[in-house]
Structures are given as C-alpha cells and as structure tokens.
Write a protein that holds these residues in place. Sequence first.
Motif, short mmCIF file in Angstrom:
data_model
loop_
_atom_site.label_atom_id
_atom_site.label_comp_id
_atom_site.label_asym_id
_atom_site.label_seq_id
_atom_site.Cartn_x
_atom_site.Cartn_y
_atom_site.Cartn_z
N LEU A 243 36.37 0.22 1.02
CA LEU A 243 37.26 -0.90 0.77
C LEU A 243 38.03 -1.25 1.76
N HIS A 244 37.59 -2.53 2.24
CA HIS A 244 38.80 -3.14 3.19
C HIS A 244 39.50 -4.16 2.78
N VAL A 245 40.83 -4.04 2.76
CA VAL A 245 41.72 -4.91 1.71
C VAL A 245 42.45 -5.63 2.89
N HIS A 246 42.67 -6.83 2.73
CA HIS A 246 43.72 -7.71 3.34
C HIS A 246 44.98 -8.07 2.37
N PRO A 247 46.08 -8.47 3.17
CA PRO A 247 47.18 -8.70 2.41
C PRO A 247 47.32 -9.82 1.44
N THR A 248 48.20 -9.95 0.43
CA THR A 248 48.42 -11.10 -0.13
C THR A 248 49.13 -12.08 0.41
N GLU A 249 50.08 -11.57 1.42
CA GLU A 249 50.85 -12.37 1.94
C GLU A 249 50.59 -12.33 3.44
N GLU A 250 49.83 -12.99 4.02
CA GLU A 250 49.23 -12.60 5.41
C GLU A 250 50.57 -12.83 6.53
N ARG A 251 51.33 -13.99 6.35
CA ARG A 251 52.18 -14.25 7.28
C ARG A 251 53.52 -13.55 7.05
N SER A 252 53.46 -12.24 6.18
CA SER A 252 54.98 -11.71 6.03
C SER A 252 55.16 -11.13 7.49
N THR A 253 56.38 -10.54 7.66
CA THR A 253 56.86 -9.79 8.77
C THR A 253 57.41 -8.79 8.47
N GLY A 254 57.36 -8.11 7.08
CA GLY A 254 57.98 -7.02 6.69
C GLY A 254 59.43 -7.36 6.04
N PRO A 255 59.99 -6.43 5.60
CA PRO A 255 59.56 -4.95 5.41
C PRO A 255 58.71 -4.66 4.54
N ASP A 256 58.08 -5.66 3.76
CA ASP A 256 57.17 -5.37 2.73
C ASP A 256 55.74 -6.11 3.12
N ALA A 257 54.68 -5.17 2.97
CA ALA A 257 53.63 -5.62 2.93
C ALA A 257 52.46 -5.40 1.68
N SER A 258 52.21 -6.32 0.88
CA SER A 258 51.54 -6.00 -0.18
C SER A 258 50.17 -6.30 -0.07
N PHE A 259 49.23 -5.69 -1.22
CA PHE A 259 47.75 -5.74 -0.97
C PHE A 259 47.34 -5.62 -2.41
N MET A 260 46.39 -6.39 -2.82
CA MET A 260 45.84 -6.14 -4.22
C MET A 260 44.19 -5.66 -4.10
N THR A 261 43.71 -4.61 -4.78
CA THR A 261 42.57 -4.00 -4.68
C THR A 261 42.46 -3.30 -6.29
N THR A 262 41.15 -2.83 -6.19
CA THR A 262 40.47 -2.07 -7.54
C THR A 262 39.72 -0.79 -7.09
N PHE A 263 40.21 0.34 -7.55
CA PHE A 263 39.52 1.55 -7.07
C PHE A 263 38.34 1.55 -8.00
N PRO A 264 37.16 1.77 -7.52
CA PRO A 264 35.86 1.43 -8.13
C PRO A 264 35.51 2.67 -9.47
N HIS A 265 35.87 3.75 -9.02
CA HIS A 265 35.85 4.95 -9.73
C HIS A 265 37.06 5.95 -9.81
N SER A 266 37.22 6.91 -10.60
CA SER A 266 38.13 7.85 -10.77
C SER A 266 37.89 8.84 -9.47
N GLY A 267 38.78 9.58 -8.94
CA GLY A 267 38.58 10.45 -7.91
C GLY A 267 39.59 10.40 -6.87
N VAL A 268 39.55 11.07 -5.93
CA VAL A 268 40.57 11.34 -4.84
C VAL A 268 40.17 10.16 -3.50
N TYR A 269 40.92 9.33 -3.24
CA TYR A 269 40.91 8.26 -2.17
C TYR A 269 41.90 8.39 -0.87
N LYS A 270 41.34 8.02 0.11
CA LYS A 270 42.38 8.14 1.26
C LYS A 270 42.50 6.68 1.65
N ILE A 271 43.75 6.33 2.01
CA ILE A 271 44.22 5.04 2.23
C ILE A 271 44.64 4.87 3.54
N TRP A 272 44.36 4.11 4.72
CA TRP A 272 44.91 3.86 5.79
C TRP A 272 45.60 2.60 5.99
#
Length: 291
Positions: A243-272
């Motif tokens: 998954l390559h996820v882009h932010p919901t508010e691209e012009r934010s400057t922080g301190p929060d950056a929010s993203f919407m996504t859906t994990f396709p299956h149960s299991g362990v995932y690494k997020i960068w």
Amino acid sequence: MKRILFTTMLAAVLLVAGCGQSGGKSEEPAMNHSTGHGSGNSESSSQHEGHEENGGAEEGVSSNVQALFSYSNDSVKPNEEFVVKIRIQAPDGEPYDAFDTVHEKKMHLIIVNKDLSYFSHIHPDYEGGGQFTITTSLPAAGEYKWIADFKLEGGSALNRSEWMTVQGNAPALKPVEPDEQLVKTVDGKQVTLSMDHLMANMELSLNFHIADASTKEPISNLQPYLGAVGHVVILSEDAEQYLHVHPTEERSTGPDASFMTTFPHSGVYKIWGQFQQDGKVFTVPFVVKVP
C-alpha cells in the motif's frame, strides 16, 4: 402432459442457475495512493519480468502491463553501485510511453529486504520509450524486493515487482515483530502513531503526531515532501501486500499528518511514514498486527 411441463420447468431452473455463475474477473484490492536519482547506459546482463502485487486481476489495458527489470551486473555485491532499468511494456514487447506524474514523479521505486529491516524510496529517471533508469547500491547481501509504482497516462495506479539477490554472506533474518508502543524517536523528532481502530478490510485513519523529542513541543513547520505533508508505505511481513498511502490533507504542515487506508488481510504489517523538515527527509517505521 405433466412430463412435458416438468421438463420445461427443469430447463428453466437450470438456465437461471447457469446465469448466476458469472465468469467475470474479480477486482484487485484497491491501492491506496502512493531519494536519490541516477542514470546509466550500461547494457544489462540479466533481465526479469516483474509481477503485480496482491495477485489481483485488473481490467482493460492495465492487466497486460508488464515491467521488465534488468541489471548492469550479473553478480551484484554489497555497497557497489549498479544500474537498474525498468521497462514498462505490453506482452508483445511494445513499450508504454505515456505516464502521469504522481506526486512530482513518474515512478516511485520502493526497495525492501527480506525481513523489512531495509527500506528505500527512490525515483528512477524516465528515458522515454517506456524505460526508467537509476543507479543505486544495496548495503548487505541477501534478497531484496523492487516495487515499481507508476500510473499510465489517464489510467489507474499500478505496481509491478520482483525479488533479486545481492551476493555474499547474508545476515540472519530477524522476525517482523509488532511494536509494543507506537512511539518512535527519529532525527530528534518524537513521532506517535494512532489509529481510530485496527481491523482488516475496514477503512481506518492513521495519524502521525510529530513533536520535538527533547522539548515535546509540537512541530508545525513540516515542509512538503513530493508535493504533500508526507507519504506512507505499508507492506505485509511477507512483502506481498503493498500500500502506498497519501495524506488526507496534503497541505498540512504538522504537527499532525493523517492518512486513510485499508489493510487487505489480517496479519503483521510494517508501516513507514516519510516527512520533511528543514530540507531533510526523515523516515519513521512502525510494525502493527492487524486482527
């Protein structure tokens, strides 16, 4: 007469049942869309055809898009530069030569090793004729996965990938274990990841809160990275779900950056999560277990 009527009714039932068993293709799970540069003219001595992530079927032209990976060296070694070429083509070998620019680049190239302890997000140069090129190096022996993330002009986001091996004695693989706390300190920043819920096949919000690690003061001067406040790449522990996820508010400057996504299956995932401040990009990794 009763026998004729029964035969007619049976035929009608069979016809309806047959119509209910469509032979149509299943849809691919939706991709949540999404540095160094180099080029080289060395002729490759090995070529491999990349495959699509998630194993899902795609409709139209997209299902026939191939990526041919080639490398300038037969035997790639740690910390030695080599040239990678990626040719986007149809099954008959004809190249696709028109690509949309997505977040300032025609291709995002993600590289991870087998246990996901190594991560790189780089951007090949487009040479025309469907071919992208970059010069890079890898830090250690072992298996690495290349994920080419791109978008044909006017089409949907696609990715193609393959594994390759760097020669030598590979270090022992470490298990990809979920973090006990979703708080990390990177380059003097304290980054806290929070989610409204965590469940497979359900859309959720990922929020990265970024503060100064020493003062705990919120950081509100984040700079755009590739045209947005941040980017998030997610892989399952076997590197098969991407998954390559882009932010919901691209012009934010922080301190929060929010993203919407859906994990396709149960299991362990690494997020960068990747962000930029004072002209420097910093990458924050987290590991979660999705029920």
